[in-house]
Scaffold this motif. Structure first.
Motif, mmCIF file in Angstrom:
data_model
loop_
_atom_site.group_PDB
_atom_site.id
_atom_site.type_symbol
_atom_site.label_atom_id
_atom_site.label_comp_id
_atom_site.label_asym_id
_atom_site.label_seq_id
_atom_site.Cartn_x
_atom_site.Cartn_y
_atom_site.Cartn_z
ATOM 1 N N GLU A 88 1.550 -1.187 -7.493
ATOM 2 C CA GLU A 88 2.148 -0.573 -8.683
ATOM 3 C C GLU A 88 3.048 -1.532 -9.471
ATOM 4 O O GLU A 88 3.544 -1.176 -10.548
ATOM 5 C CB GLU A 88 2.953 0.661 -8.294
ATOM 6 C CG GLU A 88 4.175 0.398 -7.417
ATOM 7 C CD GLU A 88 3.868 0.423 -5.926
ATOM 8 O OE1 GLU A 88 4.822 0.489 -5.127
ATOM 9 O OE2 GLU A 88 2.669 0.380 -5.572
ATOM 10 N N LYS A 89 3.244 -2.747 -8.971
ATOM 11 C CA LYS A 89 4.097 -3.699 -9.666
ATOM 12 C C LYS A 89 3.468 -4.101 -10.999
ATOM 13 O O LYS A 89 2.241 -4.194 -11.124
ATOM 14 C CB LYS A 89 4.333 -4.943 -8.806
ATOM 15 C CG LYS A 89 5.197 -4.683 -7.576
ATOM 16 C CD LYS A 89 6.622 -4.325 -7.971
ATOM 17 C CE LYS A 89 7.515 -4.182 -6.763
ATOM 18 N NZ LYS A 89 8.905 -3.835 -7.144
ATOM 19 N N PRO A 90 4.279 -4.397 -12.016
ATOM 20 C CA PRO A 90 3.739 -4.744 -13.334
ATOM 21 C C PRO A 90 2.764 -5.912 -13.305
ATOM 22 O O PRO A 90 1.784 -5.920 -14.068
ATOM 23 C CB PRO A 90 5.001 -5.073 -14.147
ATOM 24 C CG PRO A 90 6.080 -4.269 -13.505
ATOM 25 C CD PRO A 90 5.758 -4.259 -12.041
ATOM 26 N N VAL A 91 3.006 -6.907 -12.452
ATOM 27 C CA VAL A 91 2.115 -8.054 -12.421
ATOM 28 C C VAL A 91 0.697 -7.629 -12.049
ATOM 29 O O VAL A 91 -0.291 -8.132 -12.610
ATOM 30 C CB VAL A 91 2.647 -9.126 -11.430
ATOM 31 C CG1 VAL A 91 2.714 -8.592 -10.004
ATOM 32 C CG2 VAL A 91 1.801 -10.388 -11.497
ATOM 33 N N ILE A 92 0.563 -6.675 -11.144
ATOM 34 C CA ILE A 92 -0.760 -6.190 -10.730
ATOM 35 C C ILE A 92 -1.321 -5.248 -11.795
ATOM 36 O O ILE A 92 -2.506 -5.301 -12.137
ATOM 37 C CB ILE A 92 -0.689 -5.481 -9.372
ATOM 38 C CG1 ILE A 92 -0.105 -6.426 -8.306
ATOM 39 C CG2 ILE A 92 -2.070 -4.979 -8.959
ATOM 40 C CD1 ILE A 92 -0.933 -7.655 -8.037
ATOM 41 N N ARG A 93 -0.475 -4.367 -12.322
ATOM 42 C CA ARG A 93 -0.941 -3.424 -13.354
ATOM 43 C C ARG A 93 -1.451 -4.171 -14.583
ATOM 44 O O ARG A 93 -2.465 -3.787 -15.179
ATOM 45 C CB ARG A 93 0.204 -2.486 -13.755
ATOM 46 C CG ARG A 93 0.621 -1.483 -12.705
ATOM 47 C CD ARG A 93 -0.501 -0.510 -12.353
ATOM 48 N NE ARG A 93 -1.242 -0.953 -11.171
ATOM 49 C CZ ARG A 93 -2.480 -0.627 -10.917
ATOM 50 N NH1 ARG A 93 -3.157 0.118 -11.770
ATOM 51 N NH2 ARG A 93 -3.093 -1.066 -9.835
ATOM 52 N N ASP A 94 -0.758 -5.250 -14.963
ATOM 53 C CA ASP A 94 -1.195 -6.015 -16.130
ATOM 54 C C ASP A 94 -2.541 -6.681 -15.868
ATOM 55 O O ASP A 94 -3.410 -6.759 -16.757
ATOM 56 C CB ASP A 94 -0.153 -7.078 -16.478
ATOM 57 C CG ASP A 94 1.123 -6.482 -17.053
ATOM 58 O OD1 ASP A 94 1.117 -5.292 -17.419
ATOM 59 O OD2 ASP A 94 2.133 -7.209 -17.127
ATOM 60 N N ALA A 95 -2.736 -7.185 -14.646
ATOM 61 C CA ALA A 95 -4.008 -7.818 -14.299
ATOM 62 C C ALA A 95 -5.141 -6.796 -14.291
ATOM 63 O O ALA A 95 -6.246 -7.058 -14.796
ATOM 64 C CB ALA A 95 -3.897 -8.501 -12.938
ATOM 65 N N ALA B 134 -2.269 -9.326 -0.549
ATOM 66 C CA ALA B 134 -2.203 -9.743 0.855
ATOM 67 C C ALA B 134 -0.806 -10.233 1.216
ATOM 68 O O ALA B 134 -0.358 -10.086 2.357
ATOM 69 C CB ALA B 134 -3.234 -10.833 1.122
ATOM 70 N N ALA B 135 -0.100 -10.836 0.231
ATOM 71 C CA ALA B 135 1.242 -11.359 0.474
ATOM 72 C C ALA B 135 2.315 -10.290 0.391
ATOM 73 O O ALA B 135 3.498 -10.583 0.585
ATOM 74 C CB ALA B 135 1.550 -12.472 -0.525
ATOM 75 N N GLY B 136 1.927 -9.050 0.091
ATOM 76 C CA GLY B 136 2.886 -7.956 0.105
ATOM 77 C C GLY B 136 3.326 -7.443 -1.242
ATOM 78 O O GLY B 136 4.185 -6.550 -1.315
ATOM 79 N N VAL B 137 2.769 -7.959 -2.327
ATOM 80 C CA VAL B 137 3.104 -7.427 -3.656
ATOM 81 C C VAL B 137 2.468 -6.044 -3.789
ATOM 82 O O VAL B 137 1.268 -5.873 -3.553
ATOM 83 C CB VAL B 137 2.600 -8.366 -4.766
ATOM 84 C CG1 VAL B 137 2.879 -7.763 -6.137
ATOM 85 C CG2 VAL B 137 3.254 -9.742 -4.642
ATOM 86 N N ARG B 138 3.245 -5.072 -4.167
ATOM 87 C CA ARG B 138 2.760 -3.702 -4.230
ATOM 88 C C ARG B 138 1.831 -3.501 -5.427
ATOM 89 O O ARG B 138 2.067 -4.061 -6.508
ATOM 90 C CB ARG B 138 3.931 -2.721 -4.336
ATOM 91 C CG ARG B 138 4.928 -2.796 -3.192
ATOM 92 C CD ARG B 138 4.286 -2.378 -1.886
ATOM 93 N NE ARG B 138 3.773 -1.004 -1.965
ATOM 94 C CZ ARG B 138 2.973 -0.455 -1.055
ATOM 95 N NH1 ARG B 138 2.570 -1.165 -0.014
ATOM 96 N NH2 ARG B 138 2.579 0.795 -1.198
ATOM 97 N N LEU C 82 -10.458 -3.780 -6.338
ATOM 98 C CA LEU C 82 -10.434 -3.133 -5.022
ATOM 99 C C LEU C 82 -9.162 -3.487 -4.265
ATOM 100 O O LEU C 82 -8.559 -2.623 -3.612
ATOM 101 C CB LEU C 82 -11.663 -3.536 -4.214
ATOM 102 C CG LEU C 82 -13.003 -2.999 -4.727
ATOM 103 C CD1 LEU C 82 -14.167 -3.701 -4.039
ATOM 104 C CD2 LEU C 82 -13.094 -1.486 -4.505
ATOM 105 N N ALA C 83 -8.739 -4.748 -4.356
ATOM 106 C CA ALA C 83 -7.503 -5.142 -3.684
ATOM 107 C C ALA C 83 -6.305 -4.392 -4.254
ATOM 108 O O ALA C 83 -5.349 -4.058 -3.529
ATOM 109 C CB ALA C 83 -7.293 -6.647 -3.832
ATOM 110 N N ALA C 84 -6.359 -4.108 -5.560
ATOM 111 C CA ALA C 84 -5.263 -3.395 -6.217
ATOM 112 C C ALA C 84 -5.306 -1.891 -5.966
ATOM 113 O O ALA C 84 -4.476 -1.154 -6.501
ATOM 114 C CB ALA C 84 -5.290 -3.666 -7.713
ATOM 115 N N GLY C 85 -6.291 -1.439 -5.192
ATOM 116 C CA GLY C 85 -6.370 -0.019 -4.853
ATOM 117 C C GLY C 85 -7.132 0.821 -5.846
ATOM 118 O O GLY C 85 -7.111 2.063 -5.762
ATOM 119 N N GLU C 86 -7.825 0.177 -6.800
ATOM 120 C CA GLU C 86 -8.559 0.932 -7.814
ATOM 121 C C GLU C 86 -9.848 1.518 -7.217
ATOM 122 O O GLU C 86 -10.563 0.841 -6.485
ATOM 123 C CB GLU C 86 -8.907 0.024 -8.992
ATOM 124 C CG GLU C 86 -7.698 -0.557 -9.696
ATOM 125 C CD GLU C 86 -6.816 0.529 -10.286
ATOM 126 O OE1 GLU C 86 -7.327 1.356 -11.064
ATOM 127 O OE2 GLU C 86 -5.605 0.543 -9.961
#
Length: 622
Positions: free
Chosen positions: A507-514, A501-505, A559-563
Motif C-alpha cells: 500500500e506504500k505510495p512507491v508501489i501504488r505509483d508503479a 521481498a525487502a519488506g516494503v508494504r 502479482l508481487a504487489a498483491g494485484e
C-alpha cells in the motif's frame, strides 16, 4: 470467472503452465544447462566477414551463407535496423552493404541500389559512427587521419588518473585496448572494389564544440594526431608490448575475450598486427572459438554476439520452481550442479577496485573467468536457494559475500564493477557508440535486493541502502529505467518484486505509483510492450507491440504487489491465448538491451521462462 476457473472448454493458465514447463524441460542439455539463441543485428555477421577478409581466411561457402542471412534482414526500403521493426540505422546499413559487396552483390542490384541511396541521403560514410569508419580505414576506404586517436600509451596511465583503462566499463576497456594497437599500426589492406557510391556529392559538416569538455577533448585529439605522426619510439614499443600482454592475459579457455564479439574480433586483429601469425596458438584458439558462436540453419549463417548459458539456466530454474517443480527434481538438481561448477573462483578486473574482496561470483557465459557480474550472481543465489543440492550452500555464501562486496558508494549496484561512474569517458571523440561506463542501475540493484531477501537479509544495512537507492531512482511517473532490458517495463518489473521481498508494504505510495503506471500502459489487447526507441524518445516509454516477455514482467510486478484484478486477468489471458501448441510463445521483437540507444538483443529463451514464471506465480496466488 478467472482464467483458472474457466470451464468453457478453452485453455486455462494451468494448461499453459503445464505445456510451457514440459517444453522447457525438453530444452535442458544433458549437462544441466539451458541456452537460447542470443540474436542481435547484422553488424556481427558483417564484421565477421570483414575480419576474415582482412586476415585472408574468408571462405566462399561461409560468405554465401552469411550474405543470405544479411539479405533476409534487409527492410523493404533497402536499410537495416538495430532491432526488429526498428528504424533504419546508417552505420549498420553501411556495414551490411560492404559485407554484401564482399559476397559479390553488384552495386546496381536493386536491393543494393536502395541501400546506397539511403546511405547517401543520410550523409554517407562520413556520417557513420567511428567504429564503422575504423573498419573502412583498415581497407583503405577512409583516412586514418580522419579518425580520433586513442594511443596505446593509454596503458601507462595509473589507476587513479582520469581515463585510465579501468575507468571504462569492462566491455569498453576490452575493446579499447586492442583498438589502441590497431590505431597505432594503421594497417591498410584494400578491398577488391571501390565504395564511391556510399559517399554523397556534398561535404558533411562535422559538429564542433568551442567550450567545455568537448572542446578540450577536440584539442587533445588534435595534439594526439600530431604525436601519432612521430611518437616516441621506445615509449610506443613499450606501450604496444604492455597492451599485448594485457590482451593475452584475458583470453578465455574457449578462445574468446570476455565471451563477447567486439573485444574478441579486435583482440585478434591487434595481436595479428603485432606479429602473431594465423598459426599461433592464441590466434588459432581465437578463430576456432568463433565456431561455437556460429549458428547455421535454413536462414543462413549468423553469429551470436555473446552466449548466456548461466543467465538462461538460472532463469529456467526459477521459472520451473515458480511453476511447481519440486526443489529436489532431477532437472533442477542437475542444473544446480552445473551452475555450481561454473562459479568464478579467481580474481578479475573487478579486483582493481575491490582488491581485498574474495572471489565468488558467476559470469554470463560458458567461459569467462575475468568478468563475473553482479546480475548473474544475484539470480544464481535466488535459484540455488530454491533447490536441493549438497554443494549449494557454500557456493551461495561465497556468492552473497562477493555480491555484497561489489556495492558502489551510493548503495546501488552496477553489473561488472563497483563505482565505475566516471562520466568523463563518455566525452572522448572515440566513444560515439554504446555506453562506456557501468554505473549502478535499478534492475541490477533490484536483483541484488531480491537475492538478499531470499537469504533473510532484508534487514541488513546493505539492503536498506540499496532499497533507499531504488526509492530515489523511481521516475516521476512511477516507473523505473531498465538498463539491461526494454525498458521501463523491465525496470519496473524488476524493482517492484524486490521492494516487496525487502519488506516494503504494497500500500506504500512507491508501489501504488508503479502499479498505476503499469495499469496505464497495458495495451488494449491485454498485454504489455515497450519499443526500444524509448531509450532515445521518452514518449515511447511503456508503448509498443505486446510481447510475451514484457507482459510477463508487468505481471510479475503486479502479482508481487498483491494485484488480482482485471488488469492481471487480462494479462494472463493474453499469455494463455497466444501460447503456441509446443508450449512456448512467438517473440520477434527484441526485449534485451546491450547498450541503451545503440545495441539490443533478442534472448530467445525470454519468451518462455518469464511467461512461465508469471503464470506459475499467478496460479500459486489464486
Amino acid at each position: 470467472m478467472t482464467a483458472v476457473e474457466d470451464t468453457t472448454g478453452t485453455r486455462t493458465a494451468a494448461d499453459a503452465v503445464e505445456a510451457a514447463r514440459e517444453h522447457l524441460l525438453l530444452l535442458q542439455s544433458p549437462e544441466g544447462w539451458w541456452k537460447g539463441e542470443l540474436q542481435t543485428n547484422v553488424t556481427m555477421d558483417a564484421e565477421d566477414l570483414l575480419l576474415r577478409e582482412f586476415l585472408g581466411i574468408r571462405d566462399e561457402d561461409d560468405t554465401r551463407e552469411a550474405a543470405r542471412w544479411i539479405r533476409s534482414q534487409q527492410a523493404a526500403d533497402g536499410t537495416w535496423a538495430n532491432f526488429h521493426d526498428g528504424p533504419p540505422e546508417l552505420s549498420t546499413t553501411v556495414e551490411a552493404y560492404v559485407a554484401l559487396r564482399l559476397a559479390g552483390d553488384a552495386p546496381d542490384a536493386d536491393h543494393m541500389a536502395r541501400a546506397a541511396a539511403y546511405i547517401r541521403g543520410q550523409g554517407g560514410v562520413p556520417a557513420t559512427r567511428v567504429f564503422t569508419r575504423f573498419w573502412l580505414a583498415m581497407f583503405g576506404r577512409w583516412s586514418w587521419d580522419e579518425l580520433p586517436v586513442v594511443p596505446p600509451e593509454l596503458m601507462f596511465l595509473p589507476r587513479w588518473f582520469p581515463l585510465n583503462v579501468y575507468d571504462f566499463a569492462c566491455w569498453a576497456r576490452q575493446t579499447i585496448v586492442p583498438l589502441t594497437v590497431v590505431g597505432a599500426v594503421r594497417p591498410v589492406r584494400p578491398l577488391p572494389f571501390e565504395l564511391d557510391e556510399l559517399y554523397p556529392d556534398y561535404d558533411v559538416p562535422r559538429p564542433t564544440r568551442t567550450t567545455g569538455w568537448d572542446a578540450a577533448f577536440q584539442a587533445l585529439d588534435k595534439a594526439l594526431h600530431i604525436y601519432q605522426r612521430r611518437p616516441a619510439k621506445a615509449v610506443r614499443r613499450a606501450a604496444l608490448r604492455r597492451a599485448a600482454d594485457w590482451i593475452i592475459a584475458r583470453q578465455e579457455r574457449d578462445g574468446s575475450w570476455g565471451g563477447i564479439q567486439p573485444p574478441w574480433v579486435y583482440s585478434l586483429l591487434a595481436l595479428h598486427l603485432l606479429g602473431y601469425g594465423l598459426d599461433h596458438p592464441i590466434i588459432q584458439r581465437g578463430l576456432d572459438g568463433l565456431e561455437r558462436f556460429t549458428i547455421r540453419d535454413e536462414k543462413g549463417r549468423r553469429l551470436e554476439a555473446c552466449q548466456s548459458p548461466v543467465w538462461d539456466t538460472v532463469l529456467a530454474m526459477n521459472a520451473l520452481t515458480d511453476a511447481g517443480l519440486p526443489a529436489g527434481h532431477p532437472a533442477l538438481e542437475r542444473a544446480a550442479g552445473w551452475v555450481i561448477r561454473e562459479e568464478v573462483k579467481g580474481p578479475g578486473d573487478w579486483s582493481v577496485r575491490r582488491p581485498e574482496l574474495p572471489p565468488g561470483g558467476w559470469a554470463f557465459e560458458f567461459d569467462n573467468d575475468c568478468y563475473p557480474d553482479v546480475d548473474d550472481t544475484a539470480e544464481v543465489v535466488i535459484a540455488l536457494n530454491r533447490v536441493q543440492h549438497p554443494l549449494a550452500e557454500p557456493a551461495i555464501e561465497r556468492g552473497v559475500r562477493w555480491m555484497a562486496g561489489m556495492v558502489s558508494k551510493d548503495g546501488g549496484f552496477g553489473a561488472f564493477d563497483a563505482d565505475n561512474t566516471r562520466t568523463l569517458c563518455r566525452r572522448l571523440p572515440f566513444c560515439d557508440f554504446g555506453e562506456v561506463i557501468d554505473p549502478p542501475s535499478a534492475d541490477v540493484t533490484a536483483h541484488v535486493v531480491e537475492a538478499m531477501a531470499h537469504r533473510e537479509m532484508a534487514d541488513s544495512l546493505l539492503v536498506k541502502r540499496a532499497v533507499g537507492w531504488l526509492l530515489k531512482a523511481q521516475e516521476p511517473d512511477g516507473s523505473w529505467f531498465g538498463r539491461w532490458g526494454a525498458n521501463h517495463v523491465y525496470g519496473t518489473g524488476s524493482v517492484v518484486p524486490a521492494l516487496i521481498a525487502a519488506g516494503v508494504r504494497p500500500e506504500k505510495p512507491v508501489i501504488r505509483d508503479a502499479v498505476a503506471w503499469l495499469e496505464r500502459h497495458q495495451r488494449d489487447d491485454g498485454g504489455w510492450g515497450e519499443d526500444l526507441r524509448s531509450y532515445r524518445d521518452r514518449s515511447w516509454a511503456g508503448h509498443g507491440a505486446s510481447t510475451a516477455s514484457q507482459t510477463a514482467w508487468a505481471l510479475l510486478a503486479l502479482l508481487a504487489a498483491g494485484e488480482r484484478g482485471e488488469s492481471v486477468e487480462r494479462g494472463v489471458r493474453w499469455l494463455v491465448e497466444r501460447q503456441r501448441p509446443d508450449g512456448t510463445w512467438d517473440e520477434d521483437h527484441f526485449t534485451g538491451t546491450g547498450f541503451p540507444g545503440d545495441f539490443y538483443i533478442n534472448y530467445h529463451l525470454y519468451r518462455l521462462v518469464f511467461p512461465l514464471s508469471a503464470l506459475g506465480r499467478y496460479l500459486k496466488g489464486s
